[in-house]
Design a protein around this motif. Structure first.
Motif, short mmCIF file in Angstrom:
data_model
loop_
_atom_site.label_atom_id
_atom_site.label_comp_id
_atom_site.label_asym_id
_atom_site.label_seq_id
_atom_site.Cartn_x
_atom_site.Cartn_y
_atom_site.Cartn_z
N LYS A 180 0.71 -1.60 -0.24
CA LYS A 180 0.26 -0.02 -0.32
C LYS A 180 0.72 1.10 -0.11
O LYS A 180 0.62 2.17 -0.59
N GLU A 211 3.50 1.10 -1.89
CA GLU A 211 4.48 1.68 -2.89
C GLU A 211 3.65 2.05 -3.52
O GLU A 211 3.95 2.45 -4.84
N GLY A 212 1.81 1.55 -3.46
CA GLY A 212 0.81 1.99 -4.38
C GLY A 212 0.45 1.19 -5.02
O GLY A 212 0.25 1.17 -5.87
N SER A 232 -3.70 0.57 -5.23
CA SER A 232 -4.65 1.49 -5.75
C SER A 232 -4.85 1.37 -6.91
O SER A 232 -3.71 1.14 -7.65
N ASP A 270 -5.82 2.41 -10.36
CA ASP A 270 -5.56 4.27 -11.04
C ASP A 270 -7.16 4.12 -11.66
O ASP A 270 -7.89 4.01 -12.86
#
Length: 137
Positions: free
Chosen positions: A106, A108-109, A112, A114
């Motif tokens: 999470k 580091e993304g 998610s 986009d």
């Protein structure tokens, strides 16, 4: 691999989405081989280092890049969307592997979605925002 050993293998699933691409990702204990739609990952992604890095990013974040084989079924969109969908699917599968994996992924993304997608065309315009040429006379 015979069928009895395949049944005993633990498989972790994850689904990723980006633009119009949907990727169903399976993680199987192995050597780090990536297979996308039945083809080697580097061939499918045209040896593009950015796409390959995106696909491997969740595994490298956790240091598991040589521990799991990644099997992917992906459809829709282009290679950019598909690579990012695979990234998200792999991250979700790693969360299934262990709840402790969620926090670094999470941060580091990788988990998610986009939200950017193609904007719809509006009436009276040529494209989403492009207006027809204005003529004064």
């Amino acid at each position: 691999m015979n069928s009895s050993s395949q049944r005993n293998t633990v498989v972790y699933w994850g689904t990723g989405r980006r633009k119009t691409s949907v990727a169903r990702v399976r993680l199987i204990p192995g050597t780090g081989k990536i297979t996308i739609n039945g083809r080697p990952g580097d061939h499918y992604l045209n040896f593009n280092p950015a796409y390959l890095a995106a696909v491997k990013a969740p595994l490298q974040t956790l240091g598991l890049s040589d521990s799991y084989d990644v099997l992917v079924n992906v459809y829709g969109g282009g290679l950019t969307g598909q690579a990012d969908a695979i990234k998200q699917g792999a991250a979700r599968a790693l969360c299934e592997l262990s709840a402790d994996n969620r926090k670094p992924l999470k941060i580091e993304g990788h988990l998610s979605r986009d939200p950017r997608a193609k904007e719809r065309r509006k009436y009276g315009l040529k494209k989403a925002r492009k207006a027809p040429q204005f003529s004064k006379r």
